[in-house]
Enzyme design. Structure first.
Site, PDB file in Angstrom:
ATOM      1  N   HIS A  92      -9.723   1.981  -1.681  1.00  0.00           N
ATOM      2  CA  HIS A  92      -8.204   1.807  -1.642  1.00  0.00           C
ATOM      3  C   HIS A  92      -7.617   0.979  -2.778  1.00  0.00           C
ATOM      4  CE1 HIS A  92      -4.313   1.346   0.304  1.00  0.00           C
ATOM      5  NE2 HIS A  92      -4.639   0.300   1.095  1.00  0.00           N
ATOM      6  N   CYS A 105       0.582  -1.056   0.108  1.00  0.00           N
ATOM      7  CA  CYS A 105       0.137   0.049  -0.038  1.00  0.00           C
ATOM      8  C   CYS A 105       0.984   1.193   0.074  1.00  0.00           C
ATOM      9  CB  CYS A 105      -1.065  -0.081   1.128  1.00  0.00           C
ATOM     10  SG  CYS A 105      -1.770  -1.726   1.307  1.00  0.00           S
ATOM     11  N   CYS A 116     -13.743  -0.974   7.434  1.00  0.00           N
ATOM     12  CA  CYS A 116     -12.855  -1.467   6.560  1.00  0.00           C
ATOM     13  C   CYS A 116     -12.966  -0.525   5.194  1.00  0.00           C
ATOM     14  CB  CYS A 116     -13.102  -2.856   6.169  1.00  0.00           C
ATOM     15  SG  CYS A 116     -13.277  -4.100   7.415  1.00  0.00           S
ATOM     16  N   SER A 117     -11.533  -0.430   4.797  1.00  0.00           N
ATOM     17  CA  SER A 117     -11.508   0.349   3.471  1.00  0.00           C
ATOM     18  C   SER A 117     -12.270  -0.569   2.341  1.00  0.00           C
ATOM     19  CB  SER A 117     -10.087   0.912   2.931  1.00  0.00           C
ATOM     20  OG  SER A 117      -9.239  -0.271   3.041  1.00  0.00           O
TER      21      SER A 117
END
Lengths: 142, 379
Positions: free
Chosen positions: B328, B80, B200-201
């Site tokens: 994301h 990420c 949560c993304s």
């Protein structure tokens, strides 16, 4: 096609199965800095860089303290839920991850600092492609 | 002392679902928008730093779409932190004096990937034996460690989702744009206690790109009107600790990178006007308040309870809606976080504009672990 072994095999590098079938934990300790690892064949110490010859195998204690845990409700396809994913600091090291059994699926059961012990199981009956059986570990309240 | 480096063009596509477009097309859209904003052509780009975790050779694929100029392309895979790593490498290459104009781009196509995180390899499947390797479980464990230390509750974590989802209602590029009251967050499907689905993304498809230039080049091309200075740029991995990597340490790498970036910029957390940090899961936002020095040790809980990190608060955090709302697309996120800062530093953020923003901090963490912190300044 390889032979199916008579004894179940260790599911992880930190488990040893003796010829009599008894399972126990095995780990590595750095004789230079004292760092411990849930592993059996490191090339060096991740903390101080000491080489392989300075790492010794030892049998960790089967008791420890719950450091952190979550209640897993949604799993990957084919993995039964719920279960508790737990990070445990064994007494004298190392830190080991595993599943905590024998408690309710309730936040009050996964408080940090809870005393636990290590038990061995049949790895949920999972077998490899040759049909070999395995031994895995789990935690239970001490 | 080498020249300052500036962002002169930066863009992100609307994050979402693009099943009928290729990663290269998504990256091309972001890259072209960044080039247009910098008022340059692909022929002006001397090097490309690109990243994707799920598509190989993404930089080449993008240039095949927008102009095969034969320049050096380096593709990065850094979980990420991939997008921020691309900017970091572009920055370093320019500091070395080799280039004066580079393109940085991050792309990810993730629709349908499901929960991220792969269980340890072994002769038999290990998920459910070795605990869980899913990202919600791993970050949940990190959050529970923080909770044990600070007294943070599940509701404190949930309030991060309430805040960030609220911010996203003002961001047309965010994927999830709806208010989620506390009860709704807490009652959403539990994925891995303490995290519910709304904590949560979201996996989405996305791309973001930035054009970097040296100060001399910026002046030569008359782009100072849109230029944003990279005042600090630093990355770190996880140093040895008792629990890492059994329980991945996302805290220490962030602290090391932040400390370096503040030092490079010659300023401290108290000087920062807004922060875009890596809220891949709601709980970790509180951890990063402390890791980035936005408050004292153990004070992250107070920050969310008293609204210090809200748009109107002392130090607004994730006014874009964060990863929790934008979605994301993991290699694009690092540059998308910088894009948000640039909007504010230029005064172009519309109704979510942070007043008089002069300095912004962008942060991402790739699990495994790699943390990146960039400090951007309006010249």
């Amino acid at each position: 096609m390889s032979e199916i072994s008579e004894l179940p095999r260790p599911a992880f590098p930190f488990i040893e199965v003796r010829p009599n079938g008894e399972a126990l934990l095995v780990a590595q300790r750095c004789t230079k800095c004292g760092a411990t690892y849930a592993d059996n064949a490191r090339p060096a110490c991740g903390r101080c860089g000491a080489r392989e010859q300075d790492l010794e195998l030892f049998h960790p204690q089967a008791t420890g303290t719950l450091h952190s845990a979550v209640i897993v409700r949604r799993g990957y396809p084919g993995v039964p839920t719920p279960f508790i994913s737990a990070v445990v600091d064994l007494d004298g090291g190392p830190t080991v991850k595993g599943t905590l059994r024998g408690v309710e699926f309730d936040p009050s059961e996964i408080q940090s600092g809870r005393r636990v012990k290590v038990e061995f199981n049949d790895a949920l009956g999972r077998k490899d492609k040759d049909g070999n059986s395995y031994v895995a570990h789990h935690f239970e309240p001490a | 002392m080498s020249e300052d480096i500036y962002i002169v063009g930066i863009n992100m596509i609307d994050f979402g679902r693009y099943p009928h477009r290729t990663p290269a097309q998504l990256g091309a859209e972001a890259a072209l928008a960044a080039l247009d904003e910098a008022d340059i052509a692909i022929g002006d780009i001397q090097a490309v730093f690109s990243g994707s975790n799920y598509t190989t050779m993404i930089g080449q694929r993008i240039l095949q779409q927008i102009g095969q100029t034969g320049v050096q392309i380096i593709n990065l895979v850094n979980a990420c932190s991939t997008g921020a790593s691309a900017v970091r490498m572009g920055y370093v290459s320019m500091k070395a004096g080799e280039f004066d104009t580079v393109l940085c781009v991050g792309v990810e196509q993730m629709t349908g990937l499901g929960m991220l995180g792969s269980a340890a390899a072994g002769p038999i499947p290990t998920e459910g034996l070795l605990g869980s390797a899913s990202m919600p479980a791993v970050f949940g464990e990190s959050g529970m460690e923080y909770a044990a230390k600070t007294g943070a509750t599940q509701a404190d974590f949930a309030m991060v989702s309430v805040k960030n989802h609220h911010n996203a209602t003002m961001n047309p590029k965010a994927f999830l744009r709806k208010e989620t009251p506390l009860e709704m967050v807490l009652q959403a499907e539990e994925i891995a206690y303490p995290l519910t689905k709304l904590m949560c993304s979201i996996n989405v498809d996305g791309a973001a790109a930035a054009v970097l230039m040296t100060e001399k080049k910026v002046r030569e091309r008359g782009l100072m009107d849109r230029a944003i200075r990279i005042k600090g740029s630093a990355m770190a991995s996880a140093p040895w600790s008792e629990h890492d990597p059994i329980l991945h340490d996302v805290n220490t790498p962030t602290r090391i990178a932040a400390e370096k970036a503040y030092e490079m910029a010659g300023l401290g957390a108290e000087d920062i006007d807004l922060v875009e940090l890596h809220d891949c899961f709601a709980s970790v936002e509180l951890q990063h308040y402390e890791n980035l020095g936005l408050c004292g040790e153990g004070e992250g809980v107070r920050m969310i309870r008293t609204g210090e990190s809200s748009l109107e608060g002392r130090i607004p955090v994730n006014v874009s809606g964060g990863l929790l709302s934008k979605g994301h697309p993991i290699a694009a996120t690092g540059i998308a976080n910088m894009y948000e800062l640039v909007l504010h530093l230029r005064g172009q953020a519309g109704e979510r504009q942070v007043g008089n923003a002069r300095l912004g901090l962008a942060h991402v963490v790739g699990l495994g672990t790699s943390a990146a912190v960039h400090i951007l300044e309006k010249p």
